[in-house]
Design a protein around this motif. Structure first.
Motif, mmCIF file in Angstrom:
data_model
loop_
_atom_site.group_PDB
_atom_site.id
_atom_site.type_symbol
_atom_site.label_atom_id
_atom_site.label_comp_id
_atom_site.label_asym_id
_atom_site.label_seq_id
_atom_site.Cartn_x
_atom_site.Cartn_y
_atom_site.Cartn_z
ATOM 1 N N HIS A 31 0.829 -1.203 0.000
ATOM 2 C CA HIS A 31 0.000 0.000 0.000
ATOM 3 C C HIS A 31 0.868 1.259 0.000
ATOM 4 N N TYR A 32 1.913 1.234 0.804
ATOM 5 C CA TYR A 32 2.778 2.402 0.934
ATOM 6 C C TYR A 32 3.507 2.704 -0.373
ATOM 7 N N VAL A 33 3.992 1.672 -1.029
ATOM 8 C CA VAL A 33 4.699 1.863 -2.300
ATOM 9 C C VAL A 33 3.771 2.471 -3.345
ATOM 10 N N VAL A 34 2.566 1.934 -3.466
ATOM 11 C CA VAL A 34 1.617 2.469 -4.448
ATOM 12 C C VAL A 34 1.255 3.912 -4.114
ATOM 13 N N GLY A 35 0.984 4.182 -2.846
ATOM 14 C CA GLY A 35 0.657 5.548 -2.458
ATOM 15 C C GLY A 35 1.822 6.498 -2.666
ATOM 16 N N SER A 36 3.023 6.058 -2.346
ATOM 17 C CA SER A 36 4.206 6.908 -2.512
ATOM 18 C C SER A 36 4.461 7.214 -3.982
ATOM 19 N N PHE A 37 4.381 6.187 -4.825
ATOM 20 C CA PHE A 37 4.638 6.419 -6.248
ATOM 21 C C PHE A 37 3.562 7.310 -6.857
ATOM 22 N N THR A 38 2.307 7.134 -6.435
ATOM 23 C CA THR A 38 1.239 8.005 -6.926
ATOM 24 C C THR A 38 1.550 9.461 -6.580
ATOM 25 N N GLY A 39 1.959 9.702 -5.346
ATOM 26 C CA GLY A 39 2.302 11.057 -4.944
ATOM 27 C C GLY A 39 3.516 11.601 -5.665
ATOM 28 N N VAL A 40 4.535 10.766 -5.847
ATOM 29 C CA VAL A 40 5.751 11.197 -6.529
ATOM 30 C C VAL A 40 5.457 11.614 -7.964
ATOM 31 N N PHE A 75 14.939 8.347 -5.796
ATOM 32 C CA PHE A 75 15.069 8.820 -4.412
ATOM 33 C C PHE A 75 14.044 8.132 -3.502
ATOM 34 N N MET A 76 12.823 7.970 -4.022
ATOM 35 C CA MET A 76 11.797 7.265 -3.256
ATOM 36 C C MET A 76 12.294 5.884 -2.859
#
Length: 211
Positions: free
Chosen positions: A151-160, A179-180
């Motif tokens: 969940h965190y990876v998908v949310g982080s990449f969406t934000g990035v 960087f992510m």
């Protein structure tokens, strides 16, 4: 030219035109008349392939998953597979209007008759499977929950990718994605195993996926 080949060319022309309009102005801003004009096809030809604008949008949302194709033959998916998936998606966002349109449509899912939450679930489920394999191989710290991390990876990449689009027109997307991953890897991988992973993705990862 065979009839089937002509039909496929027409379908591709419609999808390309729809992607161009959805990418530029979003689902609500794009009209079927504009899509028809850009594709150079008749209304009858469009409705032969797609029932509605929503049907067109769904087809483009599905196309974002072509980034999985080069990885589908992997016998041992794991953490590097997830890195490669996101870096491959980043590359496709820079080069492929259909992928850009599909991502924008998912983000604008509230505009649809049927919300596009399934796209997020597909990403989360695929990444979760890879992370479970990574944990079994000892590549994740014992306290890391693979499903929460997915969940965190998908949310982080969406934000990035969204912030990169707004701030730089995605010109720094590959750098931001790297960087992510550098940050995530330092947090979830046992120190003795960090050298096994490349936050930039493995060679060829950044080559655009082809439909």
């Amino acid at each position: 030219m065979a009839r089937q080949e002509r039909a496929e060319q027409t379908r591709n022309a419609i999808l390309e035109a729809a992607a161009s309009r959805f990418d530029a102005v979003g689902f609500l801003g794009a009209s079927l008349s504009e899509i028809l004009a850009e594709a150079g096809v008749t209304k009858g030809a469009l409705y032969f392939h797609f029932k509605s604008k929503e049907d067109l949008a769904d087809a483009l949302i599905d196309e974002q998953f072509t980034v999985w194709e080069p990885l589908s033959a992997l016998e041992e998916p794991g953490l590097q597979t997830v890195i490669n998936l996101t870096q491959g998606m980043a590359a496709s966002l820079l080069s492929d209007v259909r992928v850009r349109a599909g991502i924008r449509l998912v983000i604008e899912h509230g505009s649809f008759i049927t919300p596009a939450g399934n796209a997020y679930k597909r990403w989360i489920d695929t990444i979760h499977g890879c992370l479970l394999a990574a944990k079994a191989a000892g590549d994740l710290r014992k306290e890391i929950n693979a499903h929460d991390l997915a969940h965190y990876v998908v949310g982080s990449f969406t934000g990035v990718q969204l912030s990169s689009q707004v701030l730089t027109g995605r010109s720094d997307l590959l750098e931001r994605t790297t960087f992510m991953w550098t940050t995530i890897l330092n947090s979830v991988v046992p120190p003795r195993r960090l050298h096994r992973f490349n936050p930039m993705g493995t060679p060829s990862t950044r080559e655009p996926a082809t439909a």
